[in-house]
Design an enzyme around this catalytic site. Structure first.
Site, PDB file in Angstrom:
ATOM      1  CE  LYS A 126     -35.075  52.727   6.439  1.00 27.08           C
ATOM      2  NZ  LYS A 126     -33.977  53.664   6.710  1.00 27.08           N
ATOM      3  CG  ASP A 166     -32.705  53.361   3.368  1.00 25.03           C
ATOM      4  OD1 ASP A 166     -32.093  53.697   4.384  1.00 25.03           O
ATOM      5  OD2 ASP A 166     -32.528  52.255   2.838  1.00 25.03           O
TER       6      ASP A 166
HETATM    7  P1  NDP Z   1     -28.319  54.861  -2.425  1.00 22.62           P
HETATM    8  O1  NDP Z   1     -29.408  54.157  -3.116  1.00 22.62           O
HETATM    9  O2  NDP Z   1     -28.071  56.293  -2.700  1.00 22.62           O
HETATM   10  O3  NDP Z   1     -26.932  54.083  -2.654  1.00 22.62           O
HETATM   11  C1  NDP Z   1     -26.774  52.750  -2.305  1.00 22.62           C
HETATM   12  C2  NDP Z   1     -25.398  52.287  -2.724  1.00 22.62           C
HETATM   13  O4  NDP Z   1     -25.153  51.003  -2.168  1.00 22.62           O
HETATM   14  C3  NDP Z   1     -25.259  52.145  -4.214  1.00 22.62           C
HETATM   15  O5  NDP Z   1     -23.925  52.380  -4.593  1.00 22.62           O
HETATM   16  C4  NDP Z   1     -25.625  50.677  -4.440  1.00 22.62           C
HETATM   17  O6  NDP Z   1     -25.066  50.106  -5.606  1.00 22.62           O
HETATM   18  C5  NDP Z   1     -25.023  50.041  -3.213  1.00 22.62           C
HETATM   19  N1  NDP Z   1     -25.795  48.822  -2.881  1.00 22.62           N
HETATM   20  C6  NDP Z   1     -27.107  48.738  -2.573  1.00 22.62           C
HETATM   21  N2  NDP Z   1     -27.474  47.478  -2.373  1.00 22.62           N
HETATM   22  C7  NDP Z   1     -26.373  46.750  -2.546  1.00 22.62           C
HETATM   23  C8  NDP Z   1     -26.098  45.370  -2.481  1.00 22.62           C
HETATM   24  N3  NDP Z   1     -27.068  44.465  -2.183  1.00 22.62           N
HETATM   25  N4  NDP Z   1     -24.814  44.973  -2.695  1.00 22.62           N
HETATM   26  C9  NDP Z   1     -23.839  45.881  -2.992  1.00 22.62           C
HETATM   27  N5  NDP Z   1     -24.049  47.193  -3.078  1.00 22.62           N
HETATM   28  C10 NDP Z   1     -25.289  47.626  -2.863  1.00 22.62           C
HETATM   29  O7  NDP Z   1     -28.591  54.625  -0.845  1.00 22.62           O
HETATM   30  P2  NDP Z   1     -28.035  55.443   0.395  1.00 22.62           P
HETATM   31  O8  NDP Z   1     -26.664  55.918   0.121  1.00 22.62           O
HETATM   32  O9  NDP Z   1     -29.078  56.403   0.812  1.00 22.62           O
HETATM   33  O10 NDP Z   1     -28.005  54.305   1.516  1.00 22.62           O
HETATM   34  C11 NDP Z   1     -26.842  53.493   1.754  1.00 22.62           C
HETATM   35  C12 NDP Z   1     -26.920  52.906   3.151  1.00 22.62           C
HETATM   36  O11 NDP Z   1     -26.980  53.952   4.120  1.00 22.62           O
HETATM   37  C13 NDP Z   1     -28.128  52.009   3.442  1.00 22.62           C
HETATM   38  O12 NDP Z   1     -27.740  50.987   4.331  1.00 22.62           O
HETATM   39  C14 NDP Z   1     -29.083  52.957   4.146  1.00 22.62           C
HETATM   40  O13 NDP Z   1     -29.998  52.258   4.967  1.00 22.62           O
HETATM   41  C15 NDP Z   1     -28.093  53.752   4.973  1.00 22.62           C
HETATM   42  N6  NDP Z   1     -28.580  55.043   5.460  1.00 22.62           N
HETATM   43  C16 NDP Z   1     -29.008  55.989   4.578  1.00 22.62           C
HETATM   44  C17 NDP Z   1     -29.444  57.214   5.054  1.00 22.62           C
HETATM   45  C18 NDP Z   1     -29.801  58.332   4.130  1.00 22.62           C
HETATM   46  O14 NDP Z   1     -29.968  59.452   4.631  1.00 22.62           O
HETATM   47  N7  NDP Z   1     -29.900  58.125   2.838  1.00 22.62           N
HETATM   48  C19 NDP Z   1     -29.534  57.481   6.501  1.00 22.62           C
HETATM   49  C20 NDP Z   1     -28.957  56.445   7.329  1.00 22.62           C
HETATM   50  C21 NDP Z   1     -28.531  55.263   6.806  1.00 22.62           C
HETATM   51  P3  NDP Z   1     -26.028  49.787  -6.881  1.00 22.62           P
HETATM   52  O15 NDP Z   1     -26.309  51.124  -7.484  1.00 22.62           O
HETATM   53  O16 NDP Z   1     -25.191  48.909  -7.729  1.00 22.62           O
HETATM   54  O17 NDP Z   1     -27.248  49.119  -6.331  1.00 22.62           O
END
Ligand code: NDP
Length: 445
Positions: A126, A166
């Site tokens: 990662k 991510d």
């Molecule tokens: P994105 O950046 O596309 O979206 C993240 C979302 O989560 C946004 O809506 C963001 O809101 C919110 N968010 C992030 N940090 C915080 C926080 N500290 N408090 C509240 N809301 C938060 O990321 P992904 O959708 O790709 O990833 C989301 C999760 O899924 C993560 O845990 C990631 O590790 C996991 N994941 C992702 C994969 C992938 O293929 N992308 C694969 C497996 C797991 P805001 O815009 O306001 O920050």
């Protein structure tokens, strides 16, 4: 926790001070592994756990770049190459101001077991940076990505380490990173990154895969109780890549997704979220979620607060680590919750997991439920290696087959170890045994 494992865990914590999320991830896995070590004393003799908790390589580097005003900015870049027993290191890059070594290590550690569960030949790693892409222009994001790759390129490669996206790293960032890798190396090495655009080596279904996969896994859990997504009232946290595609898939199976969030607040849309509008607001306009409620009637927006206050029969946390605590879990349970599928990594605190499990709620931990993203990345690598591209239908069928397989193997492992329905135990033991066997076979490395 088993006393033998507790002693090892305590050493790991002492060797890695101040890394709370890494400590949490290690503790949660160790809590499941006592029974395996009763059956396999050879794992203890070969110090498999001690070796698993020590990354094979950790790279920390300076990322200098200039903003649109010409000011010099400095961020910190990370790549933790955790374990290559099963294949090249594989895992995403996260760009978020909260990123530090402890977050990257927790994510890399989880990734080892997740990748093992997919059955694909991929190890765990990662990376990321404390760079905050929010509010940055495309040109700034490009300059940052180019600088980041100018160091990272020497550590990665299709047979070595294959990053993906991510939080904060989507198609735009992967494009800039790939462009710089190609420029520096003078190689069109498609397999060095996944999550690429379709016309330049990407795979259909990869953008949807994590959210879709989370819903497929959760659907399999629901089936064990004779039910399905059809008619469920669903709440999703986040509104990024994973969240949006989880909303889309859940609704395609007949559920109504009534709420989702970002870090500023949440929306409640009783009629069910309009996925096309959500994509437009978040993916095309890159606006805040509040904008969704401005553009669609009958929707309320709650500034701050917790999306878990909205009652649901299925909860899909798809934002970030530790976003769902014990109190939120208790409230969800009181409101009639049936199932939780973790689209994010470690979104439920250990207290929350205990509340769900004690209440008999179906609980799919992230390392199993969200493995569809990395599994489809491995399918992208397969397509790159064979210079082929598969249809949406074929790739989605492969994803479904993999998620159903992961559900089956977690359930079967939980049964085998005498705790039916405990997907945490099933995922941790199932992933661990595959990696431990490979490490034993490969000698002391
Ligand atoms: P994105 O950046 O596309 O979206 C993240 C979302 O989560 C946004 O809506 C963001 O809101 C919110 N968010 C992030 N940090 C915080 C926080 N500290 N408090 C509240 N809301 C938060 O990321 P992904 O959708 O790709 O990833 C989301 C999760 O899924 C993560 O845990 C990631 O590790 C996991 N994941 C992702 C994969 C992938 O293929 N992308 C694969 C497996 C797991 P805001 O815009 O306001 O920050």
């Amino acid at each position: 926790m088993d006393a033998r494992l507790e002693a090892i865990r305590d050493t790991v914590l002492a060797r890695n001070p101040g890394e709370a999320e890494f400590h949490q991830a290690v503790t949660e896995v160790f809590e499941s592994l006592g029974p395996v070590h009763d059956r396999h004393p050879e794992f203890l003799e070969a110090a498999i756990l001690e070796r698993l908790c020590e990354p094979e390589r950790q790279i920390i580097f300076r990322v200098p770049w200039t903003d649109d005003e010409g000011r010099v900015r400095i961020n910190r870049g990370f790549r933790v190459e955790f374990n290559s027993a099963l294949g090249p290191y594989k895992g995403g890059l996260r760009f978020h101001p909260s990123v530090y070594l402890g977050i990257v290590k927790f994510l890399g550690f989880e990734q080892i077991f997740k990748n093992a569960l997919t059955g694909m030949p991929i190890g765990g790693g990662k990376g990321g940076s404390d760079f905050d892409p929010r509010g940055r222009s495309d040109a700034e994001v490009m300059r940052f990505c180019q600088s980041f790759m100018t160091e990272l390129y020497r550590h990665i490669g299709e047979y070595t380490d294959v990053p993906a996206g991510d939080i904060g790293v989507g198609g735009r960032e992967i494009g800039y990173l790939f462009g710089q890798y190609k420029r520096i190396t003078n190689r069109y090495e498609s397999g060095v990154l996944t999550g690429k655009g379709i016309s330049w080596g990407g795979s259909l279904v990869r953008p949807e895969a994590t959210g879709f996969g989370t819903v497929i896994f959760t659907q399999e859990m629901l089936k064990t109780r004779g039910t399905s997504f059809d008619g469920q009232r669903v709440v999703v946290s986040g509104s990024g890549n994973v969240a949006i595609n989880a909303v889309a898939k859940a609704q395609s199976l007949g559920a109504t997704v009534v709420a989702c969030s970002d870090s500023s607040g949440y929306i409640v849309d009783p009629a069910g979220i309009d996925v096309a509008l959500l994509r437009q607001v978040k993916e095309v306009d890159r606006a805040r979620l509040k904008e969704y409620s401005v553009r669609r009637g009958g929707v309320s927006y709650v500034e701050g607060g917790s999306v878990w206050d909205v009652d649901a029969t299925v909860a899909l946390p798809c934002a970030t680590q530790n976003e769902l605590d014990g109190d939120a879990a208790a409230k969800l349970v009181r409101n009639g919750l049936l199932a939780v599928g973790e689209g994010a990594n470690m979104p439920s605190t250990r207290d929350a997991v205990a509340v769900f499990q004690d209440a008999g709620v179906l609980f799919g931990p992230g390392k199993a439920a969200n493995a569809g993203g990395v599994a489809t990345s491995a399918l992208e690598m397969q397509q790159n290696a064979s210079r082929d591209s598969w249809s949406f239908e074929h790739t989605e069928a492969r994803l479904t087959e993999i998620m159903v397989g992961i559900h089956h193997s977690c359930a079967a492992t939980a049964d085998e170890y005498g705790d039916p329905g405990n997907y945490v135990l099933g995922a941790n033991i199932g992933g661990f045994v595959k990696v431990a066997d490979a490490m034993l076979a490969q000698g002391l490395i």
